[in-house]
Enzyme design. Structure first.
Site, PDB file in Angstrom:
ATOM      1  N   CYS A   1       6.784  -0.038   7.340  1.00 28.11           N
ATOM      2  CA  CYS A   1       6.328   1.114   6.560  1.00 28.11           C
ATOM      3  C   CYS A   1       7.463   1.581   5.666  1.00 28.11           C
ATOM      4  O   CYS A   1       8.603   1.719   6.131  1.00 28.11           O
ATOM      5  CB  CYS A   1       5.894   2.238   7.498  1.00 28.11           C
ATOM      6  SG  CYS A   1       5.300   3.687   6.613  1.00 28.11           S
ATOM      7  N   LEU A   2       7.145   1.817   4.390  1.00 30.73           N
ATOM      8  CA  LEU A   2       8.156   2.273   3.437  1.00 30.73           C
ATOM      9  C   LEU A   2       8.747   3.619   3.858  1.00 30.73           C
ATOM     10  O   LEU A   2       9.861   3.953   3.468  1.00 30.73           O
ATOM     11  CB  LEU A   2       7.537   2.386   2.036  1.00 30.73           C
ATOM     12  CG  LEU A   2       7.030   1.069   1.429  1.00 30.73           C
ATOM     13  CD1 LEU A   2       6.244   1.332   0.159  1.00 30.73           C
ATOM     14  CD2 LEU A   2       8.186   0.115   1.163  1.00 30.73           C
TER      15      LEU A   2
ATOM     16  N   GLY B   1       0.839  -1.192   0.000  1.00 31.65           N
ATOM     17  CA  GLY B   1       0.000   0.000   0.000  1.00 31.65           C
ATOM     18  C   GLY B   1       0.867   1.232   0.000  1.00 31.65           C
ATOM     19  O   GLY B   1       2.062   1.164   0.317  1.00 31.65           O
TER      20      GLY B   1
ATOM     21  N   GLN C   1       3.209   9.851   1.401  1.00 31.42           N
ATOM     22  CA  GLN C   1       4.472   9.118   1.277  1.00 31.42           C
ATOM     23  C   GLN C   1       5.220   9.449  -0.007  1.00 31.42           C
ATOM     24  O   GLN C   1       6.394   9.094  -0.153  1.00 31.42           O
ATOM     25  CB  GLN C   1       4.222   7.608   1.345  1.00 31.42           C
ATOM     26  CG  GLN C   1       3.710   7.153   2.706  1.00 31.42           C
ATOM     27  CD  GLN C   1       3.555   5.648   2.728  1.00 31.42           C
ATOM     28  OE1 GLN C   1       2.520   5.125   2.321  1.00 31.42           O
ATOM     29  NE2 GLN C   1       4.581   4.956   3.188  1.00 31.42           N
TER      30      GLN C   1
ATOM     31  N   HIS D   1      -3.669   1.276   8.227  1.00 32.94           N
ATOM     32  CA  HIS D   1      -2.323   1.852   8.178  1.00 32.94           C
ATOM     33  C   HIS D   1      -2.280   3.018   7.182  1.00 32.94           C
ATOM     34  O   HIS D   1      -1.764   4.093   7.482  1.00 32.94           O
ATOM     35  CB  HIS D   1      -1.343   0.730   7.789  1.00 32.94           C
ATOM     36  CG  HIS D   1       0.082   1.142   7.623  1.00 32.94           C
ATOM     37  ND1 HIS D   1       1.092   0.615   8.390  1.00 32.94           N
ATOM     38  CD2 HIS D   1       0.692   2.010   6.755  1.00 32.94           C
ATOM     39  CE1 HIS D   1       2.249   1.161   8.012  1.00 32.94           C
ATOM     40  NE2 HIS D   1       2.023   2.000   7.022  1.00 32.94           N
ATOM     41  N   GLU D   2      -2.851   2.798   5.994  1.00 27.58           N
ATOM     42  CA  GLU D   2      -2.797   3.836   4.943  1.00 27.58           C
ATOM     43  C   GLU D   2      -3.620   5.057   5.315  1.00 27.58           C
ATOM     44  O   GLU D   2      -3.201   6.192   5.085  1.00 27.58           O
ATOM     45  CB  GLU D   2      -3.305   3.295   3.594  1.00 27.58           C
ATOM     46  CG  GLU D   2      -2.505   2.168   2.982  1.00 27.58           C
ATOM     47  CD  GLU D   2      -1.019   2.384   3.000  1.00 27.58           C
ATOM     48  OE1 GLU D   2      -0.549   3.543   2.947  1.00 27.58           O
ATOM     49  OE2 GLU D   2      -0.309   1.375   3.108  1.00 27.58           O
TER      50      GLU D   2
ATOM     51  N   HIS E   1      -1.968   7.387   7.568  1.00 27.64           N
ATOM     52  CA  HIS E   1      -0.984   8.263   6.910  1.00 27.64           C
ATOM     53  C   HIS E   1      -1.624   9.588   6.500  1.00 27.64           C
ATOM     54  O   HIS E   1      -0.962  10.624   6.493  1.00 27.64           O
ATOM     55  CB  HIS E   1      -0.424   7.595   5.639  1.00 27.64           C
ATOM     56  CG  HIS E   1       0.769   6.719   5.858  1.00 27.64           C
ATOM     57  ND1 HIS E   1       1.951   7.169   6.397  1.00 27.64           N
ATOM     58  CD2 HIS E   1       0.979   5.403   5.573  1.00 27.64           C
ATOM     59  CE1 HIS E   1       2.840   6.176   6.439  1.00 27.64           C
ATOM     60  NE2 HIS E   1       2.267   5.086   5.951  1.00 27.64           N
TER      61      HIS E   1
HETATM   62 NI    NI Z   1       3.220   3.234   5.825  1.00 32.36          NI
END
Ligand code: NI
Length: 170
Positions: free
Chosen positions: A98-99, A46, A51, A140-141, A144
């Protein structure tokens, strides 16, 4: 399509509230295509617009349709202005990465099931009922978009062992 640079902590864009999207124009279509490509390349399950440095309420998610089944096909979700309209009281612990927070994983308690409402890339209403890992990814997304990172919610965070390096990040 083009890859976008993934923003990492401590960049302030990850800590701000994203704005509602009102224009479903060409620029949005390009952003969506680039985010999907960037998520796949990472690879991640995702990606939320902050991000890639954009304070817009937009997430892309790609995950198995049914993670209980082997070889379940992956399904791509593009959700504009996503909102969790209901979340189960029942929760479960799971390990997230998380990226935007490289080199760490953490244990996070999330609702087992959520219903997400939003719009598709053309602005039409969509509603998604998600459970298990898919529900976790959406939680999670969507966090963000409100400047929340999983590390804020994690009961513990640590450097992954080699086996944990494969944990899906988003
Ligand atoms: Ni993340």
């Amino acid at each position: 399509m083009a890859l976008r640079e993934i923003v990492t902590v401590p960049n302030d864009v990850l800590r701000r509230k994203a704005r509602k999207i009102t224009e479903f124009d060409k620029e949005l279509q390009k952003t969506i295509d680039d985010m999907v490509e960037t998520m796949r390349e990472a690879p991640g399950v995702g990606l939320a617009a902050p991000q890639v440095g954009l304070l817009d309420r937009l997430v892309v998610v790609e995950y198995e349709e049914d993670d209980e089944k082997e070889d379940s096909p992956k399904k791509l979700y593009v959700v504009v202005n996503p909102e969790i309209i209901s979340a189960s009281e029942e929760t479960e612990m799971g390990i997230e990465g998380c990226l935007s927070v490289p080199g760490l994983v953490g244990e996070v308690e999330r609702s087992l099931e959520v219903v997400v409402r939003g719009q598709n890339r053309r602005g039409q209403p969509v509603k998604i009922k998600a459970d298990g890992w898919l529900a976790r990814i959406f939680q999670h997304e969507i966090d963000h978009l409100d400047g929340i990172l999983y590390t804020d919610r994690a009961t513990k965070v640590w450097k992954p062992t080699p086996e944990e390096e494969n944990i899906a990040a988003d």
